[in-house]
Design a protein around this motif. Structure first.
Motif, PDB file in Angstrom:
ATOM      1  N   ASP A 134      -9.824   7.800  -4.761  1.00 43.06           N
ATOM      2  CA  ASP A 134      -9.011   7.274  -3.665  1.00 43.06           C
ATOM      3  C   ASP A 134      -8.039   6.319  -4.343  1.00 43.06           C
ATOM      4  OD1 ASP A 134      -7.941   5.624  -1.735  1.00 43.06           O
ATOM      5  OD2 ASP A 134      -9.857   5.028  -0.867  1.00 43.06           O
ATOM      6  N   THR A 191      -6.206   4.025  -3.489  1.00 42.07           N
ATOM      7  CA  THR A 191      -6.183   2.600  -3.155  1.00 42.07           C
ATOM      8  C   THR A 191      -7.283   1.866  -3.926  1.00 42.07           C
ATOM      9  OG1 THR A 191      -7.640   2.905  -1.255  1.00 42.07           O
ATOM     10  CG2 THR A 191      -5.285   2.967  -0.828  1.00 42.07           C
ATOM     11  N   ARG A 192      -8.221   2.631  -4.499  1.00 40.69           N
ATOM     12  CA  ARG A 192      -9.277   2.014  -5.313  1.00 40.69           C
ATOM     13  C   ARG A 192      -9.331   2.734  -6.667  1.00 40.69           C
ATOM     14  NH1 ARG A 192     -14.428   2.930  -2.444  1.00 40.69           N
ATOM     15  NH2 ARG A 192     -13.406   4.853  -1.778  1.00 40.69           N
ATOM     16  N   TYR A 198      -6.767  10.449  -0.545  1.00 43.17           N
ATOM     17  CA  TYR A 198      -8.131  10.872  -0.893  1.00 43.17           C
ATOM     18  C   TYR A 198      -8.028  12.081  -1.811  1.00 43.17           C
ATOM     19  CZ  TYR A 198      -9.850   7.990   2.974  1.00 43.17           C
ATOM     20  OH  TYR A 198     -10.149   6.956   3.807  1.00 43.17           O
ATOM     21  N   ASP A 216       4.413   5.786   0.630  1.00 47.50           N
ATOM     22  CA  ASP A 216       2.989   5.660   0.296  1.00 47.50           C
ATOM     23  C   ASP A 216       2.677   6.422  -0.980  1.00 47.50           C
ATOM     24  OD1 ASP A 216       0.268   4.727   1.438  1.00 47.50           O
ATOM     25  OD2 ASP A 216      -0.087   6.825   0.911  1.00 47.50           O
ATOM     26  N   LEU A 217       3.243   7.621  -1.074  1.00 42.34           N
ATOM     27  CA  LEU A 217       3.005   8.466  -2.242  1.00 42.34           C
ATOM     28  C   LEU A 217       3.501   7.774  -3.508  1.00 42.34           C
ATOM     29  CD1 LEU A 217       1.793  11.232  -2.440  1.00 42.34           C
ATOM     30  CD2 LEU A 217       4.066  12.209  -2.353  1.00 42.34           C
ATOM     31  N   ASP A 218       4.685   7.198  -3.434  1.00 43.58           N
ATOM     32  CA  ASP A 218       5.235   6.570  -4.627  1.00 43.58           C
ATOM     33  C   ASP A 218       4.468   5.307  -4.985  1.00 43.58           C
ATOM     34  OD1 ASP A 218       7.274   6.729  -6.687  1.00 43.58           O
ATOM     35  OD2 ASP A 218       7.943   4.811  -5.903  1.00 43.58           O
ATOM     36  N   SER A 254       1.387   4.676  -4.378  1.00 45.82           N
ATOM     37  CA  SER A 254       0.042   5.005  -4.852  1.00 45.82           C
ATOM     38  C   SER A 254       0.044   5.309  -6.343  1.00 45.82           C
ATOM     39  CB  SER A 254      -0.539   6.170  -4.062  1.00 45.82           C
ATOM     40  OG  SER A 254       0.069   7.382  -4.466  1.00 45.82           O
ATOM     41  N   THR A 255       1.190   5.661  -6.904  1.00 47.12           N
ATOM     42  CA  THR A 255       1.253   5.914  -8.339  1.00 47.12           C
ATOM     43  C   THR A 255       1.874   4.732  -9.066  1.00 47.12           C
ATOM     44  OG1 THR A 255       3.444   6.890  -8.191  1.00 47.12           O
ATOM     45  CG2 THR A 255       1.589   8.370  -7.915  1.00 47.12           C
ATOM     46  N   ARG A 264      -2.972  -1.803   3.773  1.00 44.55           N
ATOM     47  CA  ARG A 264      -3.248  -0.834   2.708  1.00 44.55           C
ATOM     48  C   ARG A 264      -2.441  -1.138   1.450  1.00 44.55           C
ATOM     49  NH1 ARG A 264      -4.538   4.949   2.159  1.00 44.55           N
ATOM     50  NH2 ARG A 264      -2.938   5.979   0.952  1.00 44.55           N
ATOM     51  N   ALA A 322      -4.134  -3.016  -1.752  1.00 44.96           N
ATOM     52  CA  ALA A 322      -4.360  -2.242  -2.970  1.00 44.96           C
ATOM     53  C   ALA A 322      -3.569  -2.803  -4.155  1.00 44.96           C
ATOM     54  CB  ALA A 322      -3.980  -0.781  -2.736  1.00 44.96           C
ATOM     55  N   TRP A 332      -0.236  -2.945  -4.416  1.00 43.17           N
ATOM     56  CA  TRP A 332       0.913  -2.088  -4.709  1.00 43.17           C
ATOM     57  C   TRP A 332       2.250  -2.797  -4.503  1.00 43.17           C
ATOM     58  CZ3 TRP A 332      -1.007   2.853  -1.615  1.00 43.17           C
ATOM     59  CH2 TRP A 332      -2.095   3.412  -2.307  1.00 43.17           C
ATOM     60  N   VAL A 367      -7.466   0.695   6.271  1.00 40.89           N
ATOM     61  CA  VAL A 367      -7.754   2.088   6.630  1.00 40.89           C
ATOM     62  C   VAL A 367      -7.049   2.498   7.925  1.00 40.89           C
ATOM     63  CG1 VAL A 367      -9.964   2.284   5.462  1.00 40.89           C
ATOM     64  CG2 VAL A 367      -9.865   1.350   7.791  1.00 40.89           C
ATOM     65  N   PRO A 390      -4.054   3.642   8.696  1.00 42.69           N
ATOM     66  CA  PRO A 390      -3.341   4.924   8.756  1.00 42.69           C
ATOM     67  C   PRO A 390      -4.270   6.110   9.023  1.00 42.69           C
ATOM     68  CG  PRO A 390      -2.471   3.613   6.961  1.00 42.69           C
ATOM     69  CD  PRO A 390      -3.661   2.860   7.505  1.00 42.69           C
ATOM     70  N   ALA A 403     -13.629   6.017   2.403  1.00 41.40           N
ATOM     71  CA  ALA A 403     -12.937   4.844   1.860  1.00 41.40           C
ATOM     72  C   ALA A 403     -13.926   3.820   1.328  1.00 41.40           C
ATOM     73  CB  ALA A 403     -12.053   4.214   2.935  1.00 41.40           C
ATOM     74  N   GLY A 404     -15.215   4.144   1.420  1.00 42.73           N
ATOM     75  CA  GLY A 404     -16.232   3.243   0.889  1.00 42.73           C
ATOM     76  C   GLY A 404     -16.415   1.971   1.699  1.00 42.73           C
ATOM     77  N   ARG A 448       1.501  10.758 -13.305  1.00 38.05           N
ATOM     78  CA  ARG A 448       1.525   9.300 -13.174  1.00 38.05           C
ATOM     79  C   ARG A 448       1.426   8.645 -14.541  1.00 38.05           C
ATOM     80  NH1 ARG A 448      -3.330   7.099 -10.231  1.00 38.05           N
ATOM     81  NH2 ARG A 448      -4.297   8.738 -11.438  1.00 38.05           N
ATOM     82  N   ARG A 465      11.210  11.821  -5.852  1.00 38.40           N
ATOM     83  CA  ARG A 465      11.484  10.760  -4.866  1.00 38.40           C
ATOM     84  C   ARG A 465      13.006  10.610  -4.678  1.00 38.40           C
ATOM     85  NH1 ARG A 465       7.024  11.676  -5.031  1.00 38.40           N
ATOM     86  NH2 ARG A 465       5.312  10.521  -5.940  1.00 38.40           N
TER      87      ARG A 465
END
Lengths: 297, 457, 259
Positions: A44, A46-47, A264, B92-94, B96-97, B114, B118, B120, B411, B413, B451-452, C114, C202
């Motif tokens: 995931d 975010t983690r 996910y 979000d996609l960008d 997240s990386t 989020r 995280a 970001w 969480v 979204p 998501a734990g 990435r 992007r």
């Protein structure tokens, strides 16, 4: 001397093949291994720590078994595939037979009928979005003017999936028609003649002579369309986003949403592997069918 | 950029200035900080800044004035404004990386927990404490604290500055039809239903309309009924989507869309919803004020004289109009952070916010100094109604009662998606409300597991 | 037949006319059939960032086509002429690559890129497009080589040429039409891709199909711009694919079926 030459030739052939195998291994095998590994983690984004967590390798698959939405997506996929393949075969057969007529005009039409198939899929999706959006759709307004207003199809629970099937059939009908046409071209004239001499009517010839002859071609075309239907994306992305509810959420789309809307990636990898397995089986079947026909090899 | 002969002389002096200022910055590095005024502005000449936000009235204003910023700083700004869902997904996609595609981004309200949680987004404290980067008269304390809450973490670190404080109200585009039926603006859910039943289809106007952001629109009804999204956010995120209140309010809200809204409304984008009201095809809507005020001000509005605004109707447990805030922030992977801060400062400067409010009629501003301006209050009196008062009441109430916490948990979204789908299923009669909400609950629980996150058994 | 063609092509034609329709006429309900055509939408596209995405699409599609041909054509020749161990397995692998759902590659590529800093780069797209283009080249070209007579290779060998020389001087020139057709198909499939580009680009490497979708704005549906952008994306496709219509089926089935 001769053997040495042959050996050198074999070496050259191997050298010709090798770069492709290496590139293919790098661009396809390595990612597949990565995909399998990812599916064993709860990754995931975010983690970040979850990337290397292999403590519960079957965790995603266990979740998947109890995920109603996944099973729903499989069912939607089955309906979509059945619908598109069936209509494309029937329609493709009809169109193929129509286009088989030898005349200059029909020949010209053949080219026109190719257009839907070659258009970028995303543009096809946009075209249908225009037709399906009541506010600007010429179809909706024409029907309303005739006193036959119809509801917005892509938000209607019973019509959303058929709406996608219609667009997909429109896009890919030329493909099955072309395959039928190609098979017809190779059909021996004698068989037709013989049937006609026996006094068979047109539809009888069709049923007892032409159809059996076309059967293998239709099977191959159907399998190709079946495999491609598993990849349905642009139409759903643009037209319904999987809705209303999850009426049009196919497995591929569910995997996309889990990975690229919610990060996910581990869970999504597990869904994707299930898809890959299904496609693999279908491809294997296809290779056997095509192989038996002698087109491959 | 502009290379017209007229500008040449200025350009060359600018270049000379650049050289000296570069030298100054170099010296400054050795000695101490560069002098405040010197490095400013010109150091960004030639920088190409990439940024994105979903399209909104405020981004339209910014785009209109963007040339001024480019001329002032010598930067070139690619400011993308795609549709709301498209924007959120791509950002979000960008993020997240930890990507570097964008130098500044909008921190969308429902993603704020989020993205900030995280790690970001970049902390802005460094810029804020640096007098060279942020002159005191920019006045970071001038922003409405409620709007800043979602852009600030538990330790008080600021990650963004708000350009919209959205406040949900209700508007009737054709109040005349309601009056004709002998009724008034609905104040309760019951009255809302009665009014819809009475005016639906009158004069060819559907009684209600909304857009497809169901997880934004439905919770105010849920809370009005006395229900909750989570047991006790942010500490306890056990979903409560299958409660009796949830089922009843979902059925109620779904019915507004099913029975009283135009055909196809289920997939309406925010703008399609606004268009339906503006063109007089639909009457009532509960949505953020930025979408409703134009009924009275937009040049193409056909309902300017019949529009009426009101507070969100209340249910048995009270009225809970939604409030959100969106703000600009800087991704951790951004390449031109300092330049991005320059943009954010410009986009949210007192001057720009004032111009947006007073010249462009943008209502959802977040700077107190503008809100308190008598001119703003005067401008926001539309069709004889004090919209600013309505707006401030929503902000104040949501701040006082703290009922919007559910929306900024990391969480949200995922869980929001489950609510969204459930409402769609109910509206389209695929499932009765009870089943749809039970399913949403099951799916939400599964998401939280993934998501734990620990939840009550 | 003419009627059928008109019905079939209606969605396509409607989009084309929308791209030159003034915005005021697009949003009119019911739709207007008579209007003064305008180039405003195209002009707006030209002045915005759209040309960059068209350029990206062109560069990426051309590069990946060239790479796939350079690597794949010799391999196709070898597979056509020699027997290899596990040839069946290799064949199935290549075909399965064509059949795999794009998301199966997108997920790992997204994760790997990435770390390699290849997200939002044209190089990243070029590489992932090889996954389908390489198998396409190998399958298509193999059937073209099968159709060129072996006796010509052998004649070259007798003249003292090596296998490679025979391939380059004799077989390859004969297969030029096949290479052209294959190149065009590779280009088209890369150009038409939406999914890979949606996930992996992007701003800097964004391709035209993704850029068009970005016009689906939520304040004001920019239908004119969407239609104009779509038209620009589909025009080259239309022209090229009509050139290779004979080979389309072969391309779509990665050469597994000839029609």
């Amino acid at each position: 001397m001769k053997r040495a030459l042959a050996g050198r030739r074999d070496r050259t052939y191997t050298l010709c093949l090798l770069p492709s195998l290496v590139v293919l291994a790098v661009v396809t095998l390595a990612p597949t291994v990565y995909l399998v590994a990812t599916s064993l983690t709860p990754l995931d984004l975010t983690r970040p720590a979850t990337a290397l967590d292999f403590s519960q390798p079957s965790g995603n698959y266990a979740l998947l078994l109890h995920d109603d939405r996944f099973w729903n997506s499989v069912w939607v996929q089955a309906k979509l595939s059945a619908g598109t393949v069936a209509f494309q075969l029937v329609g493709g057969l009809a169109l193929g037979l129509l286009l088989a007529v030898r005349s200059g005009f029909v020949e010209a039409c053949r080219t026109l009928f190719l257009i839907p198939m070659v258009l970028p899929p995303i543009v096809v999706a946009i075209m249908w979005k225009v037709l399906y959006t009541p506010d600007i759709s010429p179809v909706h307004s024409a029907l309303a003017a005739l006193g036959l207003p119809i509801p917005a199809l892509i938000t209607h629970p019973d019509w959303a999936l058929p709406a996608i099937v219609i667009a997909d059939v429109w896009e890919w009908l030329p493909f099955t028609a072309l395959m039928v046409l190609a098979a017809l071209k190779m059909m021996p004239e004698e068989a037709l003649e013989a049937a006609r001499i026996d006094g068979a009517a047109g539809w009888q010839v069709l049923r007892h002579v032409v159809l059996p002859y076309l059967r293998p071609a239709l099977l191959v075309a159907g399998l190709f369309r079946l495999i491609d239907s598993v990849k349905a994306f642009p139409l759903i992305y643009i037209l319904t986003d999987g809705g209303p509810g999850t009426v049009t959420e196919v497995t591929n789309y569910y995997a996309f949403r889990q990975a690229f809307n919610f990060s996910y990636l581990g869970f999504s990898s597990a869904i994707t592997l299930a898809l890959v397995a299904a496609v693999f089986l279908l491809s294997w079947w296809l290779v056997r069918v095509v192989g038996a026909r002698g087109d491959v090899e | 950029m502009t290379c017209m002969p007229l500008h040449r002389p200025r350009g060359s002096t600018r270049r000379m200035f650049l050289k000296t200022s570069a030298a100054a910055v170099g010296l400054g590095l050795v000695a101490a900080r560069a002098p405040a005024v010197l490095g400013q502005a010109k150091e960004f000449k030639g920088v190409t800044l990439n940024g994105a936000c979903f399209q909104h009235a405020y981004t339209n204003v910014l785009k209109e004035f963007l040339k001024e910023f480019e001329e002032k700083t010598g930067m070139r700004v690619n400011f993308e404004t795609p549709a709301f869902p498209v924007y959120n997904q791509r950002a979000d996609l960008d993020l997240s990386t930890r990507g570097s595609a964008w130098d500044f981004l909008n921190i969308t309200f429902i993603y704020s927990g989020r993205w900030i949680g995280a790690g970001w987004m970049s902390s802005l404290e460094e810029f804020l404490s640096d007098r060279n980067a942020t002159p005191p008269d920019w006045d970071a304390g001038d922003f409405v604290s409620g709007a800043q809450a979602s852009l600030t973490d538990a330790k008080g670190t600021r990650y963004g500055f708000a350009w919209e404080a959205g406040a949900m109200i209700m508007a009737a585009s054709r109040y005349d039809l309601i009056e004709k039926a002998g009724m008034k603006m609905p104040e309760t859910f019951d009255q809302l239903r009665q009014v819809c039943a009475a005016v639906d289809g009158k004069d060819g106007v559907k009684a209600f309309v909304n857009d497809n952001l169901h997880h934004w629109h439905w919770p105010p009804y849920l809370m009005g009924w006395g229900g909750k999204v989570f047991a006790n956010p942010p500490e306890n995120l056990t979903p409560a989507l299958d409660s009796r209140e949830a089922v009843e309010s979902a059925e109620y809200y779904a019915n507004l869309l099913r029975q009283y809204s135009p055909s196809g409304a289920l997939s309406y984008t925010m703008d399609q919803g606004a268009l339906a009201q503006r063109t007089g095809r639909a009457n009532l809507r509960t949505q953020a004020i930025a979408w409703l005020a134009p009924l009275a001000t937009a040049p193409d509005s056909t309902v300017k004289t019949t529009v009426r605004f009101a507070y969100m109707p209340r249910g048995p447990a009270g009225a809970f109009p939604g409030s959100v805030s969106h703000g600009f922030g800087i991704p951790v992977g951004a390449k031109n952070k300092r330049a991005a801060w320059e943009f954010i400062k410009w986009a949210l400067s007192k001057e720009m916010v004032r111009r947006a409010a007073l010249e462009k009629g943008y209502i959802a501003v977040c700077r107190k100094s503008v809100i308190d301006d008598p001119q703003y209050r005067k401008n926001m009196t539309l069709n004889g109604q004090d919209l600013a008062a309505l707006y401030l009441r929503v902000l104040e109430e949501s701040g006082r009662l703290g009922y919007m916490k559910y929306r900024v948990v990391p969480v949200y979204p995922q869980v929001g998606d489950k609510m969204h789908k459930a409402i769609e299923r109910i509206v389209t009669n695929q499932q009765p409300a009870r089943e749809a909400m039970a399913q949403a609950q099951r799916e939400a629980v599964l998401e939280l597991k993934k998501a734990g996150i620990k939840i009550d058994a | 037949m003419a009627l059928l063609a008109a019905v079939v092509l209606f969605p396509f034609l409607w989009l084309l006319q929308m791209s030159v329709k003034p915005t005021a006429d697009i949003n009119v309900f019911p739709p207007r059939l008579l209007f003064t055509p305008t180039g405003a939408h195209y002009r707006a596209l030209w002045e915005g960032a759209f040309p960059v995405s068209l350029w990206n699409s062109t560069v990426v599609s051309a590069t990946t086509t060239l790479l796939a041909l350079c690597v794949g054509v010799p391999a196709a020749f070898a597979l056509s002429r020699a027997r290899f161990r596990h040839e069946g397995a290799i064949a199935f692998w290549i075909l399965a690559t064509r059949m795999a759902p794009p998301i199966a590659f997108t997920l790992p590529y997204f994760l790997i890129y990435r770390h390699l800093d290849l997200l939002d780069t044209r190089l990243g797209l070029v590489v992932i497009y090889l996954t389908f283009n390489l198998s396409l080249v190998i399958w298509m070209m193999r059937s073209f080589f099968d159709a060129t007579p072996r006796s010509l290779d052998e004649a070259a060998w007798i003249d003292g040429a090596s296998v490679w020389q025979g391939f380059v001087r004799v077989t390859l020139p004969l297969a030029t039409p096949g290479i052209t057709a294959t190149a065009i198909l590779c280009f088209l499939f890369s150009w038409n891709d939406f999914f890979f580009a949606l996930i992996l680009t992007r701003t800097r490497a964004i391709t035209a199909p993704v850029a068009v979708v970005n016009f689906l704005n939520y304040e004001g549906w920019e239908w004119g711009k969407i239609a104009a952008g779509s038209t620009l994306v589909l025009l080259p496709v239309l022209v090229f694919s009509l050139l290779v219509r004979k080979y389309l089926v072969g391309g779509l089935t990665a050469g597994a079926v000839r029609a």
